[in-house]
Enzyme design. Structure first.
Site, PDB file in Angstrom:
ATOM      1  CG  HIS A  60      -3.016  -0.568  -6.980  1.00  0.00           C
ATOM      2  ND1 HIS A  60      -3.519   0.057  -5.883  1.00  0.00           N
ATOM      3  CD2 HIS A  60      -2.930  -1.879  -6.641  1.00  0.00           C
ATOM      4  CE1 HIS A  60      -3.735  -0.820  -4.912  1.00  0.00           C
ATOM      5  NE2 HIS A  60      -3.385  -2.012  -5.359  1.00  0.00           N
ATOM      6  NE  ARG A 119      -4.329  -1.223   0.019  1.00  0.00           N
ATOM      7  CZ  ARG A 119      -4.521  -2.249  -0.792  1.00  0.00           C
ATOM      8  NH1 ARG A 119      -3.539  -2.629  -1.610  1.00  0.00           N
ATOM      9  NH2 ARG A 119      -5.678  -2.900  -0.806  1.00  0.00           N
ATOM     10  CD  GLU A 133      -2.896   3.360  -5.490  1.00  0.00           C
ATOM     11  OE1 GLU A 133      -3.983   2.780  -5.756  1.00  0.00           O
ATOM     12  OE2 GLU A 133      -1.925   2.757  -5.009  1.00  0.00           O
TER      13      GLU A 133
END
Length: 357
Positions: A322, A274, A303
């Site tokens: 991601h 993360r 993000e």
């Protein structure tokens, strides 16, 4: 409108999915008594098929995989639902749970991470929570190894040079990187994914695996012959440091100036856990000043990371959007597990994977 076990038509628009045409009045009445579910994203097809085939729920779907459901819309759609299937872009907090009301008994997130969930609020309301660990272990481990090799062997730089005319005569030290053979690989947070990463790296003739965690984890460590060390020693010894820990109050920005200052100037830092576990300003400073050799990130804060962020200016920083679990097999498995967790929760049965609150 709500749908149950009829076939879904693929719609190319960002609106709630509406399917009712041709249903008899009797069937519509039967469906109206089923538990109501809201699905916050157009999840992969296997999960939707699981919900449809069950015949146990009526559900409404935000029919887009490109744009998250707007917060205002989400707060409206969750009113009175019995269960919610979400992804990591939705913040499940007191505001949303208040909007949903007392009918909400089950939350299923299509993610292994749960930092987007207010666990205390969920616990206070007695809402059961399902999540999707294990099924993404292989995909995340594969991507982590790919990112590590891409960063350490400077593949993005090399591709750019080949495309833009930088590929001239052969040079003795041009685009040299760092190899895994005879190296020490450190893992911050040893769990299923950390073990899977080490298993894939072992054939590269890694000399030693070390790890740091809140406590030793001998059963997992024995699987990869890894040694438990302090966080300081992890930083000092690692030639490659892979971050695999969950984001918690204790791990928030645990990878900071103090850690980077202890690392070798030849070391490679990799994060596929993360973004919040890293202080990005400190990471930029470490990369820009040569305190560490390179970094590969699949996760950031926020993000998406703004394209004018300083980290994007660095040649020795590889940033991915991601995608660690982004294989067709894994994403379908995640959606199926999320759907089954939800259905079991509504039946009052043990979920396949349930967070203990």
């Amino acid at each position: 409108m709500w749908c149950s076990c009829m076939a879904l038509r693929h719609l190319r628009r960002i609106t709630p999915l509406k399917i009712y045409g041709g249903l008899s009045n009797r069937l519509q009445r039967e469906m109206s008594t089923l538990p109501r579910v809201y699905v916050t994203r157009q999840i992969p097809p296997d999960g939707l098929k699981t919900l449809q085939a069950s015949g146990q729920v009526q559900f409404e779907l935000w029919d887009s995989d490109d744009v998250p459901v707007p917060r205002k819309e989400l707060l409206q759609k969750v009113k009175g639902v019995d269960a919610l299937l979400c992804v990591l872009t939705e913040k499940i907090d007191a505001e949303l749970l208040d909007a949903a009301g007392p009918n909400l008994k089950v939350l299923s997130t299509m993610s292994v991470g749960f930092d987007h969930l207010s666990l205390e609020e969920l616990k206070k309301r007695g809402i059961r929570v399902g999540y999707t660990p294990d099924v993404l272990t292989d995909a995340v481990a594969e991507l982590t190894v790919a990112l590590l090799l891409t960063t350490s062997r400077r593949l993005i730089e090399a591709t750019h040079e080949a495309k833009t005319g930088g590929w001239g005569t052969w040079r003795t030290l041009w685009l040299c990187g760092h190899e895994l053979a005879n190296s020490t690989v450190g893992i911050l947070g040893l769990g299923r994914i950390g073990v899977a990463i080490a298993e894939r790296l072992a054939p590269f003739k890694v000399k030693k695996f070390i790890y740091s965690d809140v406590a030793p984890r001998p059963e997992l460590a024995n699987m990869i012959n890894a040694e438990y060390v302090s966080l300081d020693e992890l930083a000092k010894q690692s030639d490659f440091l892979a971050v695999c820990c969950a984001l918690t109050p204790e791990t928030k920005e645990i990878c900071n100036k103090d850690l980077f200052s202890k690392m070798k100037n030849t070391s490679i830092f990799i994060n596929t856990s993360r973004g919040g576990v890293v202080n990005q300003e400190d990471l930029y400073e470490a990369l820009n000043t040569g305190k560490i050799a390179g970094a590969g990130l699949d996760v950031t804060v926020p993000e998406p990371l703004p394209i004018d962020h300083p980290l994007f200016t660095l040649k020795n920083c590889v940033i991915l959007p991601h995608i660690a679990s982004a294989s067709y097999t894994t994403r379908n498995a995640m959606s199926t597990l999320a759907a089954n967790n939800l259905l079991l929760g509504l039946q009052g049965k043990p979920m396949i994977k349930e967070l203990k609150l």
